[in-house]
Design a protein around this motif. Sequence first.
Motif, PDB file in Angstrom:
ATOM      1  N   LEU A 174       0.825  -1.207   0.000  1.00 54.70           N
ATOM      2  CA  LEU A 174       0.000   0.000   0.000  1.00 54.70           C
ATOM      3  C   LEU A 174       0.857   1.255   0.000  1.00 54.70           C
ATOM      4  CD1 LEU A 174      -2.811  -1.054   2.490  1.00 54.70           C
ATOM      5  CD2 LEU A 174      -3.031  -0.682   0.038  1.00 54.70           C
ATOM      6  N   GLU A 175       1.978   1.216   0.730  1.00 52.74           N
ATOM      7  CA  GLU A 175       2.886   2.372   0.743  1.00 52.74           C
ATOM      8  C   GLU A 175       3.350   2.690  -0.681  1.00 52.74           C
ATOM      9  OE1 GLU A 175       7.510   3.165   1.716  1.00 52.74           O
ATOM     10  OE2 GLU A 175       6.447   1.850   3.121  1.00 52.74           O
ATOM     11  N   ARG A 176       3.794   1.651  -1.424  1.00 54.90           N
ATOM     12  CA  ARG A 176       4.242   1.868  -2.800  1.00 54.90           C
ATOM     13  C   ARG A 176       3.130   2.461  -3.656  1.00 54.90           C
ATOM     14  NH1 ARG A 176       7.268  -2.936  -1.942  1.00 54.90           N
ATOM     15  NH2 ARG A 176       5.503  -4.231  -2.549  1.00 54.90           N
ATOM     16  N   ARG A 177       1.934   1.937  -3.498  1.00 59.03           N
ATOM     17  CA  ARG A 177       0.827   2.400  -4.331  1.00 59.03           C
ATOM     18  C   ARG A 177       0.463   3.844  -4.028  1.00 59.03           C
ATOM     19  NH1 ARG A 177      -3.624  -2.365  -4.698  1.00 59.03           N
ATOM     20  NH2 ARG A 177      -4.424  -0.935  -6.274  1.00 59.03           N
ATOM     21  N   VAL A 178       0.475   4.204  -2.746  1.00 55.66           N
ATOM     22  CA  VAL A 178       0.149   5.591  -2.372  1.00 55.66           C
ATOM     23  C   VAL A 178       1.231   6.542  -2.882  1.00 55.66           C
ATOM     24  CG1 VAL A 178      -0.114   7.178  -0.420  1.00 55.66           C
ATOM     25  CG2 VAL A 178      -1.280   4.961  -0.399  1.00 55.66           C
ATOM     26  N   LEU A 179       2.507   6.171  -2.734  1.00 55.89           N
ATOM     27  CA  LEU A 179       3.592   7.035  -3.205  1.00 55.89           C
ATOM     28  C   LEU A 179       3.561   7.166  -4.728  1.00 55.89           C
ATOM     29  CD1 LEU A 179       6.585   5.988  -0.899  1.00 55.89           C
ATOM     30  CD2 LEU A 179       4.985   7.882  -0.637  1.00 55.89           C
ATOM     31  N   LEU A 180       3.232   6.080  -5.417  1.00 57.33           N
ATOM     32  CA  LEU A 180       3.116   6.164  -6.874  1.00 57.33           C
ATOM     33  C   LEU A 180       1.961   7.075  -7.277  1.00 57.33           C
ATOM     34  CD1 LEU A 180       3.756   2.451  -7.871  1.00 57.33           C
ATOM     35  CD2 LEU A 180       5.141   4.411  -8.557  1.00 57.33           C
ATOM     36  N   ALA A 181       0.862   7.000  -6.532  1.00 54.82           N
ATOM     37  CA  ALA A 181      -0.276   7.876  -6.824  1.00 54.82           C
ATOM     38  C   ALA A 181       0.092   9.336  -6.605  1.00 54.82           C
ATOM     39  CB  ALA A 181      -1.472   7.490  -5.949  1.00 54.82           C
ATOM     40  N   MET A 182       0.948   9.604  -5.609  1.00 56.96           N
ATOM     41  CA  MET A 182       1.388  10.988  -5.363  1.00 56.96           C
ATOM     42  C   MET A 182       2.261  11.505  -6.499  1.00 56.96           C
ATOM     43  SD  MET A 182       2.342  11.085  -1.312  1.00 56.96           S
ATOM     44  CE  MET A 182       1.126  10.790  -0.043  1.00 56.96           C
ATOM     45  N   SER A 183       3.119  10.641  -7.025  1.00 55.16           N
ATOM     46  CA  SER A 183       4.051  11.071  -8.065  1.00 55.16           C
ATOM     47  C   SER A 183       3.457  11.001  -9.460  1.00 55.16           C
ATOM     48  CB  SER A 183       5.313  10.197  -8.017  1.00 55.16           C
ATOM     49  OG  SER A 183       4.997   8.855  -8.361  1.00 55.16           O
TER      50      SER A 183
END
Length: 862
Positions: free
Chosen positions: A429-438
């Motif tokens: 989930l951390e990866r997915r949220v950070l990817l959504a931010m970028s």
Amino acid sequence: MDRMLRWPESGAKLAELPLTSPLSGIVVPLEDVPDPVFSTRMMGDGLAIEPLSNRVLSPCDGVVTHRHRAGHAVTITAENGAEVLIHVGIDTVHLEGRGFTSHVQEGARVSAGDLLITFDVDEVARAVPSLLTLMLIANSDEYAISWRQSGAVDAGKSRLINVRRRDPKDAPLTRTSGEVAATRHATGAAVAEKQTEAVVAHHGGLHARPAALVQAAARRFGGEVTVTFGGRTVNARSVVALMGLGTKEGDRVTVHARGPSADTALAGVVAALQTADAKDGHKENGVPAPTPSRGRLPGGAIEGVCASPGLAVGQVVRLGSVDVEPPPALGNLDAEFERLANALATVRAEVAAAIRDAEARHARQEHDMFVAHQALLDDPEIVANTERAVGTGVSAGLAYRNAVNAECGVLSRLGNPLLAERITDLRDLERRVLLAMSGEALPEPELFEQSIIVADDLALSEFTRLDKSRIVGLCTAKGGATSHVAILARAIGVPGLVAMGPTLFSVAHGTEVVLDANAGRLETTPSANQLAAARKAMSDRAARHAEALAKVGLPAVTRDGHRIEVAANIATESDARESVQQGADGVGLLRTELLFVDREDPPTQGEQLAAYQAVINALDGRSAIIRTLDAGGDKPLPFLPFPKEDNPALGLRGIRSGFAEPELLDTQLRALLGVKPLSACKIMLPMVSDAEELLFVRKRLDTLASEMGLTERPSLGVMVEVPSAALLADQLARHADFLSLGTNDLTQYTLAMDRCHPGFAEKLDGLHPAVLRLIAKTVEGATRHGKWVGICGALASDLDALPILVGLGVTELSVSAGVVAEVKAKVRTLEYEACRRQTAILMNLTSAKEIRARARALWPDA
């Protein structure tokens, strides 16, 4: 930000009164406050603030008309008559003043910006569910809010709300006048509160699945619910916080509920704590918990834990763990909060879409995994910690990573393998949220035509985005057989090993390997002979299946003319369609539990009838045996809070749960009686132990049919799952239309071995002579009354057992849809009389191992 606003002189006519923020922090809508007394505006309209300061300032000029003795709440009556209540934290009244210092007295006149309260953030935060501070208009029946702030606010500087005298045209508050009078709890009046103790019934304590059950119960009933253990009190809506308590099975916890539904909330959460989940126990989803990797074996093979059985030859595809860096800071507080909110919303939508897709495909296990991800994504502890950090100037990406790191640290220190496996989900989930931010996307891995995926550990989202048509195997260094990817691999039939250790990374990308998950080995340097043997075994298996499938339309008749009906075990309409395509003669077991799981209320008669009718329609003239709800024991349902049982397998389960909830049973029977044509529907009762239970349901079925004006009756049969039913088969067959053996439960009850216990897996074999003798006894009793006997347990799909079952006189086999063709094909190779003779001899052997070996020698695969 707005500068601090000052009032006009006393007596001025104010169209709107601006109120400044009493604290620095982040504005939270009242609807998101975890206390229905506040969130439903029972105390009045207003806003909440997640505080980033500890000094409460007066929002306006006025008079202190009430100061709570505990120091956590104060009411200011403004110049225009609006009563402004400021309440620090949720449930802070119970601190009785600890951590609070009041700086004003009742009756004192204050100016906007004057100091009202200071509080010790650390002391208060450790003792209460939330520091959310409310600013409410206590007399909202007379005054309305015309404007509201959002985002970050500064104490004494930022305008928070505008308030004016209520106009008759204003929409009424969502509360009654009685509620207004009854909810002065923040300033001293009593509010519904309940507290009790509960014993954690889940093996491994509150790991992911049981924590999610508790969270769901807390959310369902509203109110403020906390769980206390070992001196720590946590919000029952936080999955991570519940897991972080580090409870074990049998630990005693304290549950506290507060709010209008305190009784109901308390009962629901206690039931969730004290009712072990069906997938909870010594193993999840039928596979033992992971064991430490044993490393490389002689000859270059690497050992692992079987997560999904099967044999595969393919090339290694190394998947590195993708580390996504937080995007650079934007330098603007509001922009960071917006970035966080948008990213969470994006991932939330992706997860919701994955849940809907899994539901549409009836992929139950995949659905459950994404629901667990949804719970983690919405975890209030992670979100609150992230927002708190952003409010101090940390970028949204770094704040989210730090919040996830903190929770992962808590879980890793508990030493519980089930909880440790959830770290992979949090990292995903951390990866997915950070990817959504970028706004970036992960690069798609390049796969070979026959790929065996090798990874340290594999996140659910990483696995689901791979092209499944090119994946023939899966190996991970970490993880366990209870990890989400392992469960998914089993569901789609991909062989897999887990917990293989770092030795796995010595295998180079592109290396051709042999994965024998059944034997728990990965052959990393297979010889030409090993490759050839593996390919031949796979080819032979595929050829046998193709040949059988080509003749699936032919009946299953032995060489000497004995007919065996081959039906399918199913759960949904789509399963029914597949069973027809696979050549099934009908449905020998429709499990109805899927209609009842993950619901707050049982399905209605109409919902059930629609589902059953859809199955009958899909069978195109074939009949279906529909089992009534088999709940209780290891299959709990949220809306059936049966008490915790010391021996759930011997307690309220099967038809007994129907007797305990007669309206539930009646509703299902009415739905089944509504199926058309009724002759296509056969009803089967689970866990019947004697004829009295059967006769009770038979009488009830007749009564309901008469009430519905029906003259026709469906066939009524029983599952023979307990030794008493097998021994009394002659009595049951006198009143039943058919008998069907549930060999999974019959085996565990006969051998007194829990079928969920990994240590008994090798011995828990339905070919045990004691089980075979009970099957023989069942057939004998049914034959006296001219009734047929089928088998719907796992033994029916076992090709080694098939000749023995035919020899025992079983005339119907209900199997997994994928093996219908092979079961039919094997029946055609047998001679019924030879099977009878040999089976009589085999039952005199002393162990299942002996019987299985002899059966393979007598009836080898073609």
